[in-house]
Write a protein that holds these residues in place. Structure first.
Motif, short mmCIF file in Angstrom:
data_model
loop_
_atom_site.label_atom_id
_atom_site.label_comp_id
_atom_site.label_asym_id
_atom_site.label_seq_id
_atom_site.Cartn_x
_atom_site.Cartn_y
_atom_site.Cartn_z
N ASN A 51 -10.50 -23.21 -95.11
CA ASN A 51 -9.25 -22.63 -95.63
C ASN A 51 -9.28 -21.13 -95.43
N GLY A 52 -8.13 -20.52 -95.57
CA GLY A 52 -8.03 -19.07 -95.39
C GLY A 52 -8.23 -18.69 -93.94
N LEU A 53 -8.75 -17.50 -93.74
CA LEU A 53 -9.01 -17.02 -92.38
C LEU A 53 -10.30 -17.62 -91.86
N LEU A 54 -10.26 -18.08 -90.62
CA LEU A 54 -11.42 -18.68 -89.97
C LEU A 54 -11.85 -17.78 -88.82
N ASN A 55 -13.14 -17.66 -88.62
CA ASN A 55 -13.67 -16.87 -87.51
C ASN A 55 -13.92 -17.82 -86.34
N LEU A 56 -13.37 -17.51 -85.17
CA LEU A 56 -13.53 -18.32 -83.97
C LEU A 56 -14.34 -17.55 -82.95
N LYS A 57 -15.38 -18.20 -82.43
CA LYS A 57 -16.20 -17.59 -81.38
C LYS A 57 -16.31 -18.60 -80.24
N VAL A 58 -15.91 -18.20 -79.05
CA VAL A 58 -15.99 -19.05 -77.86
C VAL A 58 -16.87 -18.34 -76.85
N THR A 59 -17.87 -19.05 -76.34
CA THR A 59 -18.71 -18.51 -75.28
C THR A 59 -18.80 -19.55 -74.16
N ALA A 60 -18.78 -19.06 -72.94
CA ALA A 60 -18.91 -19.93 -71.78
C ALA A 60 -19.89 -19.31 -70.81
N THR A 61 -20.81 -20.12 -70.32
CA THR A 61 -21.79 -19.64 -69.35
C THR A 61 -21.96 -20.69 -68.25
N GLN A 62 -22.34 -20.21 -67.10
CA GLN A 62 -22.64 -21.14 -66.02
C GLN A 62 -23.67 -20.52 -65.09
N ASP A 63 -24.52 -21.38 -64.57
CA ASP A 63 -25.39 -20.98 -63.48
C ASP A 63 -25.27 -22.07 -62.42
N GLU A 64 -26.17 -22.10 -61.50
CA GLU A 64 -26.03 -23.02 -60.37
C GLU A 64 -26.00 -24.50 -60.80
N PHE A 65 -26.77 -24.84 -61.83
CA PHE A 65 -26.90 -26.25 -62.20
C PHE A 65 -26.40 -26.60 -63.60
N LYS A 66 -26.23 -25.61 -64.46
CA LYS A 66 -25.90 -25.90 -65.85
C LYS A 66 -24.69 -25.09 -66.30
N HIS A 67 -23.78 -25.75 -66.96
CA HIS A 67 -22.58 -25.10 -67.50
C HIS A 67 -22.55 -25.37 -69.00
#
Length: 93
Positions: free
Chosen positions: A49-65
């Motif tokens: 409830n109330g204000l929520l903190n959102l954190k999005v991170t995206a990473t990629q290398d040759e074999f793993k995303h």
């Protein structure tokens, strides 16, 4: 997977349609103000409830995303209610 009274963790291999379904259930729970997570090992119920903190991170290398989505908020029961800030100033010339 790993559980305690205040902790729930689940990890499994899923296809993209199943993950979409899980994400839709999370968005409905956020709209409703109640999220329930459970599997064969346990359950946790949360009330965002109330204000929520959102954190999005995206990473990629040759074999793993990797895509991480983190949503955090303060529980009203556990929030410290501090006195409002008071600032006083004196003129000394």
């Amino acid at each position: 997977m790993q559980h305690s009274k205040d902790n729930f963790r689940h990890e499994s291999l899923q296809d993209s349609k199943t993950i979409q379904s899980i994400l839709k259930a999370i968005t409905k729970g956020l709209a409703k103000g109640e999220l329930t997570f459970n599997d064969e090992d346990g359950e946790i119920v949360m009330h965002p409830n109330g204000l929520l903190n959102l954190k999005v991170t995206a990473t990629q290398d040759e074999f793993k995303h990797r895509l991480n989505i983190r949503i955090t908020w303060q529980s009203e029961d556990k929030t410290e209610h501090k006195r409002p800030l008071a600032v006083n100033s004196t003129d000394s010339k």
